[in-house]
Design a protein around this motif. Structure first.
Motif, PDB file in Angstrom:
ATOM      1  N   ALA A 292      73.917  59.526  48.146  1.00 24.22           N
ATOM      2  CA  ALA A 292      73.801  60.872  47.490  1.00 24.22           C
ATOM      3  C   ALA A 292      73.142  61.872  48.443  1.00 24.22           C
ATOM      4  O   ALA A 292      72.706  62.939  48.289  1.00 24.22           O
ATOM      5  N   LYS A 293      72.854  60.926  49.511  1.00 21.95           N
ATOM      6  CA  LYS A 293      72.110  61.693  50.993  1.00 21.95           C
ATOM      7  C   LYS A 293      72.851  62.436  51.540  1.00 21.95           C
ATOM      8  O   LYS A 293      72.313  63.408  52.200  1.00 21.95           O
TER       9      LYS A 293
ATOM     10  N   ARG B 113      80.737  63.088  40.675  1.00 18.73           N
ATOM     11  CA  ARG B 113      79.886  62.317  39.898  1.00 18.73           C
ATOM     12  C   ARG B 113      80.180  61.119  39.881  1.00 18.73           C
ATOM     13  O   ARG B 113      79.045  60.078  40.021  1.00 18.73           O
ATOM     14  N   THR B 114      81.585  60.553  39.261  1.00 22.20           N
ATOM     15  CA  THR B 114      81.039  59.477  39.288  1.00 22.20           C
ATOM     16  C   THR B 114      81.952  58.011  40.898  1.00 22.20           C
ATOM     17  O   THR B 114      81.455  56.999  39.999  1.00 22.20           O
ATOM     18  N   GLN B 115      81.633  58.890  41.625  1.00 25.02           N
ATOM     19  CA  GLN B 115      81.473  58.023  42.703  1.00 25.02           C
ATOM     20  C   GLN B 115      80.471  57.792  43.085  1.00 25.02           C
ATOM     21  O   GLN B 115      80.088  57.003  44.414  1.00 25.02           O
ATOM     22  N   VAL B 116      79.682  58.287  43.026  1.00 26.53           N
ATOM     23  CA  VAL B 116      78.260  57.947  43.379  1.00 26.53           C
ATOM     24  C   VAL B 116      77.513  57.509  42.686  1.00 26.53           C
ATOM     25  O   VAL B 116      77.791  57.648  41.417  1.00 26.53           O
TER      26      VAL B 116
ATOM     27  N   HIS C 138      75.517  55.196  40.673  1.00 27.66           N
ATOM     28  CA  HIS C 138      74.880  55.294  39.198  1.00 27.66           C
ATOM     29  C   HIS C 138      73.226  54.831  38.556  1.00 27.66           C
ATOM     30  O   HIS C 138      73.320  55.357  37.085  1.00 27.66           O
ATOM     31  N   ASP C 139      72.512  55.298  40.202  1.00 28.94           N
ATOM     32  CA  ASP C 139      70.834  55.361  39.218  1.00 28.94           C
ATOM     33  C   ASP C 139      70.547  56.666  39.589  1.00 28.94           C
ATOM     34  O   ASP C 139      71.425  57.985  39.163  1.00 28.94           O
ATOM     35  N   LEU C 140      69.947  57.329  38.100  1.00 25.96           N
ATOM     36  CA  LEU C 140      69.673  58.522  37.672  1.00 25.96           C
ATOM     37  C   LEU C 140      69.464  59.471  38.783  1.00 25.96           C
ATOM     38  O   LEU C 140      70.156  60.532  38.793  1.00 25.96           O
ATOM     39  N   ALA C 141      68.568  58.776  39.975  1.00 27.98           N
ATOM     40  CA  ALA C 141      68.424  60.474  41.289  1.00 27.98           C
ATOM     41  C   ALA C 141      69.461  60.208  41.827  1.00 27.98           C
ATOM     42  O   ALA C 141      70.222  61.727  42.080  1.00 27.98           O
ATOM     43  N   SER C 142      70.142  60.154  41.583  1.00 29.32           N
ATOM     44  CA  SER C 142      71.958  59.481  42.726  1.00 29.32           C
ATOM     45  C   SER C 142      72.532  60.884  41.845  1.00 29.32           C
ATOM     46  O   SER C 142      73.556  62.107  42.157  1.00 29.32           O
ATOM     47  N   ALA C 143      72.722  60.348  40.778  1.00 26.35           N
ATOM     48  CA  ALA C 143      73.701  61.232  39.331  1.00 26.35           C
ATOM     49  C   ALA C 143      72.733  62.558  39.100  1.00 26.35           C
ATOM     50  O   ALA C 143      73.146  64.072  39.004  1.00 26.35           O
ATOM     51  N   ARG C 144      71.790  62.948  39.251  1.00 24.29           N
ATOM     52  CA  ARG C 144      70.634  64.269  39.342  1.00 24.29           C
ATOM     53  C   ARG C 144      71.012  64.779  41.182  1.00 24.29           C
ATOM     54  O   ARG C 144      71.992  66.331  40.861  1.00 24.29           O
TER      55      ARG C 144
ATOM     56  N   ALA D 226      74.131  64.799  42.589  1.00 24.70           N
ATOM     57  CA  ALA D 226      75.514  64.671  42.617  1.00 24.70           C
ATOM     58  C   ALA D 226      75.965  65.623  41.936  1.00 24.70           C
ATOM     59  O   ALA D 226      76.511  67.311  41.892  1.00 24.70           O
ATOM     60  N   VAL D 227      74.854  66.314  40.603  1.00 20.88           N
ATOM     61  CA  VAL D 227      75.132  67.501  39.351  1.00 20.88           C
ATOM     62  C   VAL D 227      74.321  68.352  40.405  1.00 20.88           C
ATOM     63  O   VAL D 227      75.088  69.336  40.024  1.00 20.88           O
TER      64      VAL D 227
END
Length: 190
Positions: free
Chosen positions: A12-13, A91-94, A96-102, A104-105
């Motif tokens: 996510a970083k 998004r599928t490679q980041v 899977h925690d909520l913060a990382s998913a957000r 990525a989106v």
């Protein structure tokens, strides 16, 4: 530096670094113009040198740029270049925690908004030069594909872009402009 390497961003970083307006512009400038110093990049972006230095360090920590010490004329001068290879993320490679998913989106939305903004700017301030107006294009189509077939279309589009990006540019005296090209393919309904 042509390379077939694809750097997959999975943190996510890195996506957060990519989805920042100033950093995104710096990446674009380095991609189009080649390596540059913080001073030159600051002048080009009308930002403070200290701010650009900070952004370059963030981009370097994310693996998106790297130093080019061989270009420096002395130890104080610091040159930066794009890290070789195409950047890819999903998004599928980041994580899977909520913060990382957000994150990525948000990164994907940022990139899409930037693409649409560039296309809109072209339409607003088109050069009205028949040669370029006639050459510019937009296309869309509805296809019936499996997910594997969509991946194949994606790869074919990337191959076309890479072929043109890494070709030997003829020294034929013809005018060449910097061209922005983007394409998307995703499931949707009319």
């Amino acid at each position: 530096m042509p390379t077939d390497d694809v750097r997959k961003l999975t943190e996510a970083k890195a996506l957060a670094a990519l989805a920042h307006p100033t950093r995104s512009r710096l990446l674009d400038i380095l991609t189009v113009d080649g390596p540059g110093t913080a001073s030159a990049l600051a002048e080009r972006t009308e930002q403070a040198v200290g701010s650009i230095s900070h952004h370059m360090k963030v981009l370097a920590d994310a693996g998106l740029v790297q130093e080019a010490p061989e270009l420096a004329r002395d130890r104080r001068e610091r040159w930066w270049r794009i890290t070789p290879g195409r950047v890819s993320w999903s998004r599928t490679q980041v994580a899977h925690d909520l913060a990382s998913a957000r994150t990525a989106v948000a990164a994907e939305k940022f990139v899409l908004a930037t693409q649409v903004e560039r296309a809109s700017e072209w339409l607003e301030v088109a050069q009205n030069v028949d040669e370029w107006d006639e050459a510019a294009f937009a296309t869309q189509g509805w296809l019936h594909l499996t997910s594997d077939e969509l991946r194949q279309v994606n790869q074919e589009v990337l191959d076309i872009i890479d072929r043109w990006r890494h070709r030997d540019v003829p020294d034929d005296g013809r005018e060449r402009e910097t061209i922005f090209l983007f394409a998307r393919g995703f499931p949707a309904q009319p």
